[in-house]
Enzyme design. Structure first.
Site, PDB file in Angstrom:
ATOM      1  CG  ASP A 468     -45.679 -41.824 -93.400  1.00 37.42           C
ATOM      2  OD1 ASP A 468     -45.295 -41.780 -94.605  1.00 37.42           O
ATOM      3  OD2 ASP A 468     -46.695 -42.537 -93.267  1.00 37.42           O
ATOM      4  CD  GLU A 471     -44.258 -38.661 -99.537  1.00 39.42           C
ATOM      5  OE1 GLU A 471     -45.212 -38.313 -98.950  1.00 39.42           O
ATOM      6  OE2 GLU A 471     -43.417 -39.410 -98.882  1.00 39.42           O
ATOM      7  CG  ASP A 544     -47.235 -46.891 -98.068  1.00 40.51           C
ATOM      8  OD1 ASP A 544     -46.511 -47.061 -96.978  1.00 40.51           O
ATOM      9  OD2 ASP A 544     -48.204 -46.077 -98.123  1.00 40.51           O
TER      10      ASP A 544
END
Lengths: 848, 482
Positions: A468, A471, A544
Site C-alpha cells: 500500500d 505512490e 480508498d
C-alpha cells in the site's frame, strides 16, 4: 540506432525564433523509429548526447525494466524503405513497412509521424505532431547572474521545488482517426470514454487529465482527477469496430488533453473528411518513447500493448476467490472468530488480511507481540482449512535505529535522498520514515530477500503480501507525496520517475516472494500504485473508495479501464472503504463485486463491522449466494486468467470489446462482459427490483440462474430483486464447480458442471484451463482425475431420455434438472446426469 | 520399543471402535441422517422435502444432487446447503454443513465426514468427550454455587428495597411536617423583616441628608465592581473552537489533498501528523488541548455570591433567632427532599425480574487493560481512563437480551461517526468483576462481566441435562467414565 530510419530534428517546432537566452543552448535531438512484430511502431526522441554543444548537463531519464526482453527480440530488420512525395505536399516523406496492410510514414517538413491503413485507401489511423505542437525543453544549467524565477524554483503551499536543470518538459499532439471515443490513461474515477477537456462546449476551468500517482483522501466518485496509478496508454474506438492505441512510456507527471471537435480552426478542413479525435500530451521530464498499436480491434491493441510491457502474471486459484479484509483484524482471537463465523454461516472465503496494526509500531515484517503472539500458529490453523493470510508491507521504513531493516538500509545508503543529499525523511504511518530507492536493481534484490522465511520472522508459506502507500504517500510532502527534487540512483530526480516508484516497489516484493518459493510458488502481491508493466507483478485495487452508490457505479468503468490498459486483475473494495454501507448497498456491492476480477471486502477502522453475517438472515443469505456464484464460476474465471496470461486480454471487458461495431455499447458503463460468454449488469440505485439490460448481438442470452432466454440486440426488463442480472451468451460453454466448500482449496478435486448454451446453429464452444499449481514441477506430466458430474444444455428442446458416452460406450440418463442448485426455479433445463467422464480424456457424448 | 507398544494399543482401540460403530449402524442408519429422520428415508420412492421432486432409493447418497434442497444427499457434498449428521459416539452429535463432507478436513470427532480415503481422521470423540464433560462439570459446579449466591442476593435485595421504601415513606412524612414548620417560620421572619425595613428606610433618609451636605460621590465603588467583571470574562473564551482545523476537514473532501492548505505555520512533523489524522481520525495534539479546560470552570463562579452579603444593619437577638431557625429548617427540608428525589430515582430503575441487580446501583467496576482503566458504573455511566484523560464510553441506557447484557450509549463523539457505546455482556461467575474489554468496531466497545447474578437456574438445568445426555451416549459407546 533504429532499424528503419533516423533523422535529426531541430529541437523545437516554433515558427518564430526562440528567445535569446535559450537560442544559444539549442542542441540537436535524435529521433529513431523502430518496427516490431505484430504491427507495433516505436518512436524515440532524446538529446544527442554525443554531439552537443554546449554539452547536456545530464542524461534524461529513460524508464528501465518495463519493456520485456522478449519484446526487443521482436524487432523487424526489414529494409523496406521508400521516399515518396505524397499527395500535393511540398516535402518528401519516408515510408516504412509496419505490418501487412500498414505503413509507418515520416513526413520530413513539417515533421509528422503517422500510421496509414492500406485497406482504407491509405487513410491515416494514428498520427503524431499533425498539429505541430511538438516541443522539447532541453536541460540547462543556471548561468551566473541569471535571475531566479519559475524556471529554477517553484514554491507551492509551503514546499519549494528546486530545478537545477531548468524546465525540461516535452509535449506533442496525437490524433486518432475514425474514432468515436478514446479511453484509457487510468487512474481516475470516471466514465470509460474520456470526455473532451478543451474545445467548444467545454467549460473553461476543466483541467487536462493528469497522470501523477497520489494518495488522494476520500476521492470523489465522478472526477477526472488522477489517482494512485498512472498508465499513459490511450485506446481509440470507432464505428466500424476499429481500434488503435498509443503509449508514451514516461514516468514523470503527465497531462493529457482530449480536444473536442472544432478545438482548432484547422481541424475542420482536412482534405479527407475523417472523424478524428485529437489529443495533446505533455510531460514534465524524461524522453519521448512512444508506441503506436494498429489493432485492428480492441483485443489486438491490448495484445500488442502487453507484448511490449509484458503479459499479466498467472494468479494462484486462491487469489481469484473471495478475500476478507478490514483495518484492522485486531488480534489472533479476532482472526479466529471471523474465520469460525465464515464456517458457521457456510460462506466460503480464501484469504484473511491484516492491515498496518498487526505490526510492532508499524515496522513492517514485524508482529505486535501482544496482539499476535503466535503468528505462525495462526497461519497454520487457517492453512489447515486451505486459507491464506496477507500482511501489509509498505515502502516507508520507520526511522528507528533499533529497527534492523532501517539500520541496514541507512548504512548501505539505500534510501532516496533529499535535494541536499541526506536521506529523505518524511512522515507516514510509523511517523518519521525513509523510502527505499527501488529504481536500483541492487536494492530491489536486497528487499526481495527480506521475504525469505528466515528474514520475515513469523511468516509461513501460506502468507502473501499487500503493498500500500507506494505512490509514494508522504503525509508531509507536497500533495502528500515525495518532493520532485528528491534524488534517486545516479542523480535521477524524483520528478523524472515519480509514476514508476510504486511499480518498482511492487516488482521487488513480487520477485522476493518468487524467490522465497524457489521459483515454484506464484507470488501474490496487491499494489495500490501502478505503471505499465504492473500486470506482471500482481493485482491492483482502486484504493480508498467510499460506501455510497456512486462509488459502486464508478467501480465498473475504473476496472474496465484497467483491463483495457493491460491490468486484468483488479477490483474495488466491496462495501466501500470509508463510511458505513446500508445493508442494501452492501448486498448489491457483493453481487457486483463477485464478478470483479479481484474480489475483496475491506473497511476503514472507523466503520462499523460489516462481515457478511451481521445484517440479518435475509442479507446473509443474499451475500452468501453472491459469493457462492463466484466460487461456482471459479473454473471459468481461472480459464480467463490463463487467457489474460497468454494474450493480455482482460477478464472483465467492456461490451464493445466483444461487440466492437455495436454503437449502442459504446457508452454503456453499467454492464460488462466476463470473458466472451457472460454479461453482467450491476444495480446502482437503491430500492430497485428490476433492471433494464441491453443485450448486444444477434444470438440469444440465458439467465444464468433460471435459464430464461432473451433475444440479443434489444433492451429487456429483468428481475433484479435478489441478484444482479447475469446472462450466458448462446454459442458458449461455461465450466462450473457447483459444490460449495469453505475455500477454493477444497474444490480442487471436486467434479465439474458444464453449462452449454447452444446458438442458432445448435453449436457452442468453450475452454477449460486447469493446472497443478501451486505444486507445479516441470518434471512430471500433469494429469487430473477430475470428472464432469453434470452437463446442462440450454436452448435444447427437452425429450431425450438417454445419452451415449463414447468411446466408453456407456449409457447415461438425460432428465430435467435445475440450472442452479438451491435456486428458486425447479427442474427446467435438460441435464445429462452423471456422465462421469474425465476432463482430461477425449470423449463424445451423443444424445439419443 | 515403547513407541511400538503404544502404537499397538492405539490401533487396538480403533478396531474396537469401528467394530462397535459398524455393528450399530449397518442395519438401519443412513449416512448423514439424524436418528429422528431415518424413517423419512424408508420408502422406495422418496420425496424431496420441499416437494419439488421424487427420487428412488438408488439415488439416495449417490453423490449427485437431485433435490435442489439436498434431501437426497444427506451423506455427501453434492448438494449445497445440505446437512450432514455425525453421531460422534462418546461426545455430542453434530450437524455439519454438507460443504464439509469429504473436503480433506476432519470436522466430526468420529471422522465420519471424511470417508473417501483422501484423508484419515482418527476417532477422537472419546478423548474430546472426556475433556468436554470435564469442562461441563466444572461449569455446572460454578453455576450451582452461583445460583445459591444469586438467591441470597435476591433475598437481600428484597429486604433492602423494602427498607428503602420504608425510609422513603418516613422521609415523606418528615417532609410534610417540615414544610409546615418552614411556612410558619417564614411568616414570622417576614413580619420581623417588615419592621426592620421600616427602620432602615428611616435611617437611610437621615443618611441622605447627611451625604448631601458632604457631597461625596460613589465613584470608588463603581471602579471596584467593574474590575470584577473583567476578571470573570477572562475565564470565558477558552472553549472557542479552532476554526482553521474544522474548516479544513470540510473543504478538502475529494480535492487534491496536499495537507498544507492553511497549515503553513506547522512544523513538518506536525504537518505529517495532521495529514495522517485524516485517515485515522486521531486528534493531533492541538485539538486535544482544546477539549479539556472549559469543563472545570464551574467551581469558581459558584463561590462568588457567598461573599457578597452585607451585614451592615443591626439586628435584634430575636430576629436573628427566627432567621436562624428558618434557615436551619429550610436546609433540613432541602436535604430531605434531595434524599427523597434520589431514593425515588433509584427505585424507578429496572433491577431485573427479581430485582437481582439492586446492589449494582451504587457500585462501579474497574479493570485495567494495557494503558487504560475501564470503569463501569451500572445505571450511571462507563468510561475509559488513561492517566488524567477520561473518555466517556456511554451513559446508562438499559438492559438488553433479557438481562444478559448492559448497554451504555451516547458517549463521547467519534470522528466521522456516532458517539461511543459499550455493551457489557454478563457471564455466570462467583465474583462480580469486569474482565475483558474489546473494541471490535471503532468506538463500539464490548466488555465481559462475570457475576453470580447471571447464574440462572434454568441454564443450570440445561447444562445438567446436557451432561446427562453425554453420559448416556458414553454408556452406549461402552466406555466407563474415567
Amino acid at each position: 540506432m533504429s532499424s528503419a530510419t533516423a533523422t535529426k530534428l531541430p529541437s523545437a517546432n516554433e515558427p518564430e525564433p526562440a528567445p535569446a537566452p535559450l537560442a544559444d543552448q539549442i542542441r540537436p535531438l535524435i529521433l529513431s523509429l523502430s518496427v516490431y512484430h505484430d504491427g507495433i511502431l516505436r518512436l524515440k526522441i532524446d538529446e544527442d548526447y554525443d554531439h552537443s554543444d554546449p554539452p547536456c548537463p545530464k542524461t534524461r531519464f529513460q524508464v528501465p525494466d518495463v519493456i520485456t526482453p522478449e519484446f526487443d527480440s521482436n524487432k523487424l530488420w526489414l529494409q523496406r524503405l521508400s521516399t515518396e512525395t505524397l499527395n500535393d505536399e511540398s516535402s518528401p516523406s519516408t515510408v516504412v513497412y509496419l505490418s501487412d496492410g500498414y505503413d509507418a510514414v515520416l513526413r520530413h517538413d513539417p515533421f509528422e509521424i503517422y500510421v496509414r491503413d492500406k485497406q482504407s485507401g491509405n487513410q491515416k489511423l494514428i498520427s503524431l505532431n499533425s498539429h505541430q505542437l511538438f516541443d522539447f525543453e532541453q536541460l540547462r544549467v543556471k548561468k551566473e547572474g541569471e535571475e531566479d524565477g519559475e524556471n529554477w524554483e517553484e514554491r507551492f503551499r509551503g514546499h519549494t521545488d528546486t530545478r537545477p536543470y531548468g524546465p525540461q518538459s516535452i509535449s506533442f499532439d496525437v490524433s486518432f482517426y475514425s474514432a468515436e471515443f478514446v479511453s484509457g490513461i487510468p487512474e481516475r474515477a470516471m466514465s470509460l470514454a474520456l470526455k473532451p477537456t478543451r474545445g467548444p462546449g467545454v467549460e473553461k476551468d476543466v483541467e487536462p487529465y493528469r497522470l501523477f500517482n497520489l494518495d488522494v483522501f476520500e476521492y470523489l466518485s465522478e472526477s477526472p482527477f488522477g489517482l494512485y496509478g498512472s498508465l499513459p496508454l490511450m485506446i481509440s474506438h470507432g464505428k466500424e469496430g476499429r481500434s488503435a492505441g498509443f503509449l508514451w512510456l514516461n514516468a514523470a507527471e503527465m497531462q493529457i488533453d482530449v480536444l473536442g471537435d472544432g478545438w482548432d480552426a484547422e481541424s475542420g478542413i482536412d482534405w479527407v473528411k475523417q472523424k478524428r479525435i485529437d489529443t495533446f500530451w505533455m510531460s514534465e521530464a524524461g524522453i519521448v518513447d512512444a508506441f503506436f498499436f494498429v489493432g485492428p480491434g480492441p483485443k489486438e491493441v491490448v495484445r500488442q500493448y502487453t507484448s511490449v510491457t509484458g503479459r499479466p502474471a498467472m494468479p494462484q486459484l486462491f487469489s481469484i476467490a473471495y478475500h476478507q479484509c478490514r483495518w484492522n483484524y485486531r488480534d489472533e482471537e479476532d482472526v479466529e472468530n471471523v474465520d469460525a463465523k465464515f464456517d458457521e454461516h457456510d460462506i466460503p472465503y480464501d484469504v484473511l488480511w491484516l492491515d498496518i496494526d498487526h505490526t510492532d509500531g508499524r515496522r513492517y515484517f514485524t508482529w505486535d507481540s501482544a496482539l499476535f503472539p503466535q503468528p505462525e500458529e495462526m497461519q497454520k490453523k487457517l492453512a489447515e482449512k486451505g486459507r491464506h493470510v496477507v500482511t501489509i508491507v509498505d515502502p516507508h521504513i520507520k526511522r528507528d535505529d533499533s529497527f534492523r531493516l532501517h539500520k541496514e538500509a541507512a548504512e548501505k545508503g539505500y534510501y532516496v535522498k533529499d535535494a541536499g543529499g541526506k536521506d529523505f525523511d518524511g512522515w507516514c504511518w510509523p511517523g518519521s520514515s525513509s523510502y527505499l530507492d527501488m529504481v536500483n536493481p541492487e536494492i530491489r534484490s536486497w528487499w526481495g530477500d527480506k521475504f525469505s522465511y528466515e528474514n520475515y520472522v513469523g511468516s509461513t508459506p501460506s502468507l502473501y503480501i499487500w503493498n500500500d502507500m507506494n505512490e509514494p504517500s508522504v503525509f508531509n510532502g507536497p500533495e502528500v507525496s515525495m518532493p520532485r527534487d528528491a534524488l534517486h540512483l545516479g542523480g535521477i530526480e524524483h520528478r523524472e520517475l515519480h509514476n514508476s516508484y510504486g511499480y518498482y516497489f511492487h516488482m521487488a516484493t513480487s520477485n522476493g516472494l518468487l524467490k522465497r518459493g524457489g521459483g515454484n510458488d506464484r507470488p501474490f502481491v496487491l499494489s495500490r500504485a501502478f505503471f505499465p508493466g504492473s500486470q506482471r507483478y500482481g493485482p491492483v485495487w482502486t484504493g480508498d473508495n467510499t460506501a455510497d452508490w456512486d462509488h459502486l457505479r464508478v467501480s465498473v468503468p475504473m476496472i474496465l479501464t484497467l483491463g483495457l490498459t493491460g491490468i486484468p486483475f483488479s477490483g474495488a473494495d466491496v462495501g466501500g472503504y470509508f463510511g458505513n454501507p446500508g445493508p442494501e448497498l452492501l448486498v448489491r456491492w457483493y453481487q457486483l463485486g463477485a464478478f470483479y476480477p479481484f474480489f475483496r471486502g475491506h473497511a476503514h477502522q472507523d466503520t462499523k463491522r460489516r462481515e457478511p453475517w451481521l445484517f440479518g438472515e435475509k442479507n446473509t443469505r443474499l451475500i452468501r449466494e453472491a459469493i457462492r456464484v463466484r466460487y461456482m464460476l471459479l473454473p471459468y474465471f481461472y480459464t480467463l486468467f490463463r487467457e489474460a496470461n497468454t494474450t493480455g486480454l482482460p477478464v472483465m471487458r467492456p461490451l464493445w470489446m466483444e461487440f466492437p461495431s455495436d454503437e449502442a455499447t459504446f457508452s454503456n458503463d453499467e454492464a460488462f462482459m466476463i470473458g466472451s460468454s457472460l454479461l453482467v449488469q450491476g444495480i446502482y440505485t437503491e430500492g430497485k427490483k428490476y433492471a433494464s439490460v441491453y443485450l448486444p448481438g444477434k444470438e440469444l442470452w440465458y439467465d444464468i440462474r433460471i435459464g430464461d432466454a432473451y433475444k440479443g440486440g434489444k433492451t429487456h426488463k429483468m428481475d433484479a430483486a435478489e441478484s444482479v442480472p447475469a446472462l450466458q451468451r448462446a454459442g458458449t460453454i461455461i465450466p462450473r464447480k457447483d459444490r460449495l466448500r469453505r475455500s477454493s482449496t477444497q474444490m480442487v478435486k471436486d467434479p465439474y458442471t458444464l453449462v452449454i448454451a447452444v446458438n442458432s446453429s445448435q453449436a457452442a464452444e468453450g475452454e477449460l484451463y486447469m493446472d497443478d499449481a501451486p505444486f507445479s514441477s516441470s518434471k512430471s506430466q500433469f494429469s487430473s482425475k477430475s470428472i464432469i458430474e453434470r452437463i446442462i444444455l440450454l436452448g435444447y428442446a427437452p425429450g431425450p431420455k438417454n445419452a451415449l458416452i463414447e468411446p466408453a460406450n456407456q449409457k447415461v440418463e438425460v432428465e430435467l434438472g435445475p440450472l442452479m442448485l438451491g435456486g428458486s426455479r425447479g427442474s427446467s433445463v435438460v441435464t445429462i446426469r452423471k456422465p462421469a467422464v474425465k476432463v482430461s480424456d477425449d470423449w463424445t457424448i451423443k444424445i439419443l | 520399543m515403547e513407541v511400538n507398544v503404544l502404537f499397538l494399543l492405539f490401533s487396538l482401540l480403533i478396531t474396537i471402535f469401528s467394530l462397535i460403530s459398524s455393528t450399530k449402524s449397518s442395519s438401519i442408519s443412513i449416512l448423514g441422517v439424524t436418528p429422528q429422520d431415518e424413517n423419512y428415508y424408508q420408502t422406495e420412492t422418496i420425496k424431496c422435502r420441499n416437494g419439488s421432486k421424487k427420487f428412488n432409493r438408488a439415488q439416495l447418497n449417490d453423490d449427485f444432487c437431485d433435490c435442489p434442497d439436498g434431501t437426497d444427499e444427506p451423506g455427501t457434498s453434492a448438494c449445497p446447503h445440505g446437512k450432514f449428521y455425525c453421531v460422534n459416539v462418546g461426545h455430542l452429535p453434530v450437524s455439519l454443513h454438507s460443504s464439509k463432507v469429504n473436503d480433506g478436513i476432519c470436522d466430526c470427532c468420529d471422522g465420519s465426514d471424511e470417508y473417501d480415503g483422501e484423508v484419515k481422521c482418527p476417532n477422537a470423540c472419546w478423548e474430546a468427550g472426556k475433556v468436554t464433560r470435564h469442562k461441563l462439570k466444572k461449569k455446572i459446579d460454578i453455576y450451582k454455587e452461583g445460583v445459591t449466591i444469586r438467591k441470597r442476593e435476591v433475598e437481600r435485595a428484597k429486604q433492602a428495597i423494602a427498607k428503602d421504601k420504608e425510609e422513603l415513606l418516613k422521609l415523606k412524612n418528615n417532609e410534610k411536617s417540615l414544610k409546615g414548620l418552614v411556612k410558619k417560620l417564614k411568616a414570622h421572619k417576614e413580619q420581623i423583616e417588615k419592621v426592620e425595613e421600616k427602620e432602615r428606610l428611616v435611617k437611610e433618609k437621615e443618611e441622605m441628608m447627611k451625604m448631601a451636605v458632604d457631597g461625596k460621590s460613589d465613584d470608588e465603588q463603581k471602579e471596584s465592581s467593574s474590575s470584577t467583571t473583567l476578571d470573570s470574562e477572562s475565564n470565558g473564551p477558552s472553549d472557542e473552537p479552532s476554526v482553521d482545523q474544522k474548516d479544513e476537514y470540510e473543504n478538502t473532501e475529494g480535492m487534491p489533498t496536499d495537507g498544507s492548505e492553511s497549515t503553513e505555520g506547522l512544523l513538518r512533523e506536525e504537518l505529517g501528523r495532521h495529514v495522517a489524522s485524516r485517515w485515522t481520525g486521531e486528534k493531533t495534539e492541538h485539538q486535544v488541548e482544546e477539549v479539556s479546560p472549559n469543563k472545570y470552570n464551574h467551581g469558581d463562579n459558584n463561590e462568588i455570591p457567598e461573599s457578597t452579603g452585607d451585614k451592615d444593619h443591626e439586628n435584634s437577638d430575636d430576629a436573628n433567632h427566627v432567621r436562624k431557625d428558618y434557615e436551619d429548617s429550610t436546609t433540613r427540608l432541602s436535604d430531605i427532599q434531595e434524599r427523597i428525589a434520589s431514593l425515588t430515582e433509584k427505585l424507578k430503575q429496572d433491577f431485573g425480574m427479581e430485582k437481582e441487580f439492586y446492589f449494582f446501583y451504587d457500585q462501579c467496576f474497574e479493570t485495567k487493560q494495557d494503558k487504560y482503566v475501564y470503569k463501569v458504573c451500572p445505571y450511571k455511566d462507563a468510561s475509559q481512563e488513561e492517566g488524567y484523560r477520561k473518555t466517556r464510553l456511554g451513559q446508562w441506557e438499559k438492559f438488553e437480551n433479557s438481562y444478559g447484557s448492559m448497554l451504555f450509549s451516547n458517549g463521547d463523539g467519534c470522528w466521522n461517526g456516532p458517539g461511543r457505546s459499550l455493551k457489557v455482556k454478563l457471564r455466570c461467575g462467583l465474583k462480580t468483576e469486569l474482565t475483558d474489554v474489546n473494541e471490535p468496531s471503532r468506538c463500539e466497545y464490548v466488555a465481559l462481566m462475570s457475576t453470580p447474578i447471571h447464574c440462572l437456574e434454568g441454564k443450570l438445568e440445561e447444562l445438567e441435562r446436557k451432561l446427562e445426555s453425554m453420559r448416556s451416549e458414553q454408556l452406549q459407546g461402552g466406555h466407563d467414565e474415567l
